[in-house]
Motif scaffolding. Structure first.
Motif, PDB file in Angstrom:
ATOM      1  N   ASP A  70       7.342   5.193  15.347  1.00 45.41           N
ATOM      2  CA  ASP A  70       6.890   6.460  15.924  1.00 45.41           C
ATOM      3  C   ASP A  70       7.553   7.682  15.296  1.00 45.41           C
ATOM      4  O   ASP A  70       7.166   8.815  15.591  1.00 45.41           O
ATOM      5  N   LEU A  71       8.558   7.483  14.454  1.00 46.98           N
ATOM      6  CA  LEU A  71       9.233   8.617  13.829  1.00 46.98           C
ATOM      7  C   LEU A  71       8.300   9.285  12.818  1.00 46.98           C
ATOM      8  O   LEU A  71       7.664   8.603  11.995  1.00 46.98           O
ATOM      9  N   PRO A  72       8.217  10.604  12.831  1.00 44.12           N
ATOM     10  CA  PRO A  72       7.217  11.288  11.995  1.00 44.12           C
ATOM     11  C   PRO A  72       7.446  11.159  10.498  1.00 44.12           C
ATOM     12  O   PRO A  72       6.485  11.203   9.717  1.00 44.12           O
ATOM     13  N   LEU A  73       8.694  10.996  10.059  1.00 43.24           N
ATOM     14  CA  LEU A  73       8.985  10.953   8.626  1.00 43.24           C
ATOM     15  C   LEU A  73       9.220   9.536   8.101  1.00 43.24           C
ATOM     16  O   LEU A  73       9.514   9.361   6.914  1.00 43.24           O
ATOM     17  N   ASP A 133      18.058  11.119   2.387  1.00 41.50           N
ATOM     18  CA  ASP A 133      17.362  12.325   1.928  1.00 41.50           C
ATOM     19  C   ASP A 133      17.617  12.572   0.446  1.00 41.50           C
ATOM     20  O   ASP A 133      16.716  12.972  -0.310  1.00 41.50           O
ATOM     21  N   ALA A 134      18.865  12.346   0.010  1.00 33.83           N
ATOM     22  CA  ALA A 134      19.203  12.552  -1.397  1.00 33.83           C
ATOM     23  C   ALA A 134      18.432  11.600  -2.300  1.00 33.83           C
ATOM     24  O   ALA A 134      18.059  11.965  -3.431  1.00 33.83           O
ATOM     25  N   LEU A 135      18.182  10.383  -1.822  1.00 34.02           N
ATOM     26  CA  LEU A 135      17.415   9.420  -2.617  1.00 34.02           C
ATOM     27  C   LEU A 135      15.994   9.927  -2.850  1.00 34.02           C
ATOM     28  O   LEU A 135      15.429   9.747  -3.932  1.00 34.02           O
ATOM     29  N   VAL A 136      15.416  10.542  -1.830  1.00 30.19           N
ATOM     30  CA  VAL A 136      14.060  11.075  -1.964  1.00 30.19           C
ATOM     31  C   VAL A 136      14.036  12.169  -3.034  1.00 30.19           C
ATOM     32  O   VAL A 136      13.127  12.236  -3.873  1.00 30.19           O
ATOM     33  N   ARG A 137      15.054  13.018  -3.013  1.00 27.60           N
ATOM     34  CA  ARG A 137      15.078  14.168  -3.936  1.00 27.60           C
ATOM     35  C   ARG A 137      15.494  13.759  -5.352  1.00 27.60           C
ATOM     36  O   ARG A 137      15.014  14.310  -6.332  1.00 27.60           O
ATOM     37  N   THR A 187      15.107  14.475   6.969  1.00 25.85           N
ATOM     38  CA  THR A 187      14.349  15.701   6.727  1.00 25.85           C
ATOM     39  C   THR A 187      13.322  15.503   5.614  1.00 25.85           C
ATOM     40  O   THR A 187      12.579  16.431   5.283  1.00 25.85           O
ATOM     41  N   GLU A 188      13.298  14.296   5.019  1.00 22.65           N
ATOM     42  CA  GLU A 188      12.344  13.962   3.964  1.00 22.65           C
ATOM     43  C   GLU A 188      11.584  12.698   4.361  1.00 22.65           C
ATOM     44  O   GLU A 188      12.131  11.815   5.028  1.00 22.65           O
ATOM     45  N   PRO A 189      10.304  12.569   3.974  1.00 22.15           N
ATOM     46  CA  PRO A 189       9.531  11.361   4.297  1.00 22.15           C
ATOM     47  C   PRO A 189      10.045  10.157   3.521  1.00 22.15           C
ATOM     48  O   PRO A 189      10.444  10.271   2.354  1.00 22.15           O
ATOM     49  N   SER A 241       0.831  -1.218   0.000  1.00 25.86           N
ATOM     50  CA  SER A 241       0.000   0.000   0.000  1.00 25.86           C
ATOM     51  C   SER A 241       0.863   1.265   0.000  1.00 25.86           C
ATOM     52  O   SER A 241       0.612   2.211   0.758  1.00 25.86           O
ATOM     53  N   ILE A 242       1.875   1.263  -0.860  1.00 23.97           N
ATOM     54  CA  ILE A 242       2.786   2.404  -0.976  1.00 23.97           C
ATOM     55  C   ILE A 242       2.504   3.130  -2.288  1.00 23.97           C
ATOM     56  O   ILE A 242       2.529   2.503  -3.357  1.00 23.97           O
ATOM     57  N   PRO A 243       2.260   4.412  -2.262  1.00 29.11           N
ATOM     58  CA  PRO A 243       2.036   5.164  -3.508  1.00 29.11           C
ATOM     59  C   PRO A 243       3.276   5.133  -4.403  1.00 29.11           C
ATOM     60  O   PRO A 243       4.415   5.113  -3.930  1.00 29.11           O
ATOM     61  N   ASP A 244       3.033   5.147  -5.694  1.00 24.03           N
ATOM     62  CA  ASP A 244       4.133   5.046  -6.654  1.00 24.03           C
ATOM     63  C   ASP A 244       5.114   6.203  -6.545  1.00 24.03           C
ATOM     64  O   ASP A 244       6.313   6.041  -6.808  1.00 24.03           O
ATOM     65  N   GLN A 245       4.662   7.377  -6.171  1.00 24.14           N
ATOM     66  CA  GLN A 245       5.536   8.548  -6.158  1.00 24.14           C
ATOM     67  C   GLN A 245       6.385   8.657  -4.893  1.00 24.14           C
ATOM     68  O   GLN A 245       7.301   9.485  -4.830  1.00 24.14           O
ATOM     69  N   ASP A 246       6.135   7.827  -3.883  1.00 26.84           N
ATOM     70  CA  ASP A 246       6.884   7.915  -2.624  1.00 26.84           C
ATOM     71  C   ASP A 246       8.215   7.164  -2.723  1.00 26.84           C
ATOM     72  O   ASP A 246       8.357   6.213  -3.502  1.00 26.84           O
ATOM     73  N   ALA A 247       9.181   7.593  -1.897  1.00 25.59           N
ATOM     74  CA  ALA A 247      10.499   6.940  -1.869  1.00 25.59           C
ATOM     75  C   ALA A 247      10.475   5.763  -0.898  1.00 25.59           C
ATOM     76  O   ALA A 247       9.924   5.861   0.201  1.00 25.59           O
ATOM     77  N   VAL A 248      11.121   4.666  -1.322  1.00 24.90           N
ATOM     78  CA  VAL A 248      11.109   3.425  -0.527  1.00 24.90           C
ATOM     79  C   VAL A 248      12.528   2.855  -0.455  1.00 24.90           C
ATOM     80  O   VAL A 248      13.219   2.753  -1.473  1.00 24.90           O
ATOM     81  N   VAL A 249      12.928   2.483   0.753  1.00 25.27           N
ATOM     82  CA  VAL A 249      14.201   1.795   0.972  1.00 25.27           C
ATOM     83  C   VAL A 249      13.911   0.494   1.714  1.00 25.27           C
ATOM     84  O   VAL A 249      13.035   0.454   2.589  1.00 25.27           O
ATOM     85  N   CYS A 250      14.640  -0.569   1.364  1.00 30.31           N
ATOM     86  CA  CYS A 250      14.473  -1.833   2.087  1.00 30.31           C
ATOM     87  C   CYS A 250      15.733  -2.149   2.893  1.00 30.31           C
ATOM     88  O   CYS A 250      16.851  -1.854   2.478  1.00 30.31           O
TER      89      CYS A 250
END
Length: 413
Positions: free
Chosen positions: A277-280, A365-369, A255-257, A224-233
């Motif tokens: 519990d981490l917000p991002l 963070d760089a991966l997200v951007r 600093t990035e979700p 249930s992960i949106p296609d535009q979001d960043a994902v790391v395993c």
């Protein structure tokens, strides 16, 4: 016709790692290969070996081999009991059960070699895929068969009693070639066993089965992960070779979700609760052991695989090999200078300073951007991985070095 191999894998019954995948990939390249798995094998492995026209043997053949197998299993039970009883004792005392384990593994290997000698007399390429780090010559002597042995890492050193067994087995050390996955492991093994022939050879092989477009397109739906979001395993159990402390601190600095998929076992429930519990951080967990289809699903859902290890961890990283063979970008610590040098110019890999949470947080963070490029078909070779066909040919060639007459007579049958 290609020469069949004799493959011995004591851990073929265990999910996780590369035991089963490497075993089946090698067998598929050499029809008629004899595969010996004393602990049994899952049905998926059995089916793959049957399709490869391999002969699977799960029981010891011959009375000496059966006695060695029974003794090995009894000693392993003693070792496990000793580890439980002595877990609060000083380190020098906690070593004792592990010495028993070394003897247990010696007997298991010797039983498998005896079985191979009985069922495939005259075989050339006899390989123990996950061998003990000790008693190399003793295994060849008791087993009565020259062989190659992959020594993945050096964990337990021989104490006085086991060293005596090693001295008794020294005349047969020229019947063995140890294959170490990295230069670091090779140097460690050669330092302890200077008479032993040692070669450097990666264990994991490229099975030629990267992630397919269908796998990539549907994987995120399972989480249930949106296609535009960043994902790391983060794959695999949290053993001492994993720098979970650095990962823990880095996630708190994001600093990035980011979506994080944690797959495998063991893990620390308290750490996972903190990450949840981490917000991002959007945490997804896949408890282990993880089967190959589920593992592929985890990688297919990810923009990158994360490999974090303490400095100077020099053994082969199966997770790095997974990323290369499956075609998944990689975020990896610079724990191994040789690996770092291989990855320095690869656009699909980002290297951060080991045990530096701030550097890891920056890489995430760089991966997200800016997502990393996808690895191409040359990625397995870039990390030193051979094809299954190439690995089988190498094993046959290396085994031919052991075919000259024995320097001392083999044990009686």
């Amino acid at each position: 016709m290609s020469t069949p191999l004799v493959l011995i894998e004591l851990y073929a019954d265990r999910l996780g790692g590369h035991h089963q995948r490497t075993l089946t990939a090698l067998a598929q390249t050499r029809p008629g290969t004899l595969v010996i798995t004393p602990g049994g094998a899952p049905w998926a492995v059995r089916d793959a070996l049957r399709d490869a026209d391999a002969r699977l043997v799960t029981q010891a053949a011959g009375r000496p081999a059966r006695l060695m197998t029974a003794s090995s299993r009894a000693l392993e039970r003693v070792s496990r009991a000793g580890q439980r009883l002595l877990r609060r004792c000083p380190a020098r005392v906690r070593r004792w059960p592990h010495q028993i384990t070394l003897v247990s593994r010696l007997l298991a290997e010797a039983a498998a070699l005896r079985t191979a000698r009985r069922l495939a007399p005259g075989a050339t390429g006899v390989v123990i895929l996950s061998a003990s780090e000790a008693l190399h010559g003793a295994a060849a002597g008791l087993g009565g068969l020259p062989h190659l042995r992959f020594v993945h890492e050096l964990v337990t050193r021989e104490d006085a009693g086991v060293r005596l067994l090693g001295l008794l087995g020294r005349p047969w050390e020229d019947r063995v070639i140890a294959l170490c996955p990295t230069r670091t492991v090779q140097e460690q093994v050669s330092g302890v066993f200077p008479r032993l022939r040692v070669k450097v050879r990666a264990f994991a092989v490229d099975d030629g089965l990267p992630l397919t477009p269908a796998e990539l397109s549907g994987a995120r739906t399972a989480f249930s992960i949106p296609d535009q979001d960043a994902v790391v395993c983060l794959v695999g159990g949290w053993w001492p070779s994993k720098d979970i402390t650095a990962v823990d601190a880095a996630l708190a600095r994001l600093t990035e979700p980011l979506h994080l998929i944690v797959a495998g076992s063991p893990t620390d429930p308290m750490v996972l609760a903190r990450w949840r519990d981490l917000p991002l951080v959007h945490l997804h967990t896949v408890p282990g052991p993880v089967s190959e289809p589920v593992l592929r699903l985890v990688y297919a859902a990810s923009d990158a695989a994360l490999v974090a290890r303490p400095p100077d961890t020099g053994k082969e990283s199966g997770l790095v090999m997974d990323a290369a063979r499956l075609g998944v970008p990689l975020i990896v610590s610079d724990h191994d200078p040789a690996l770092t040098a291989r990855l320095a110019q690869e656009p699909w890999a980002r290297v951060f300073t080991a045990s530096r949470p701030d550097h890891l947080a920056g890489a995430l963070d760089a991966l997200v951007r800016q997502p990393l490029a996808l690895p191409g078909p040359d990625a397995p070779a870039a990390v030193g991985m051979a094809t299954a066909t190439g690995q089988a040919a190498f094993l046959i060639q290396a085994a031919r070095e052991l075919q000259e007459p024995l320097s001392c007579p083999p044990p009686p049958p």
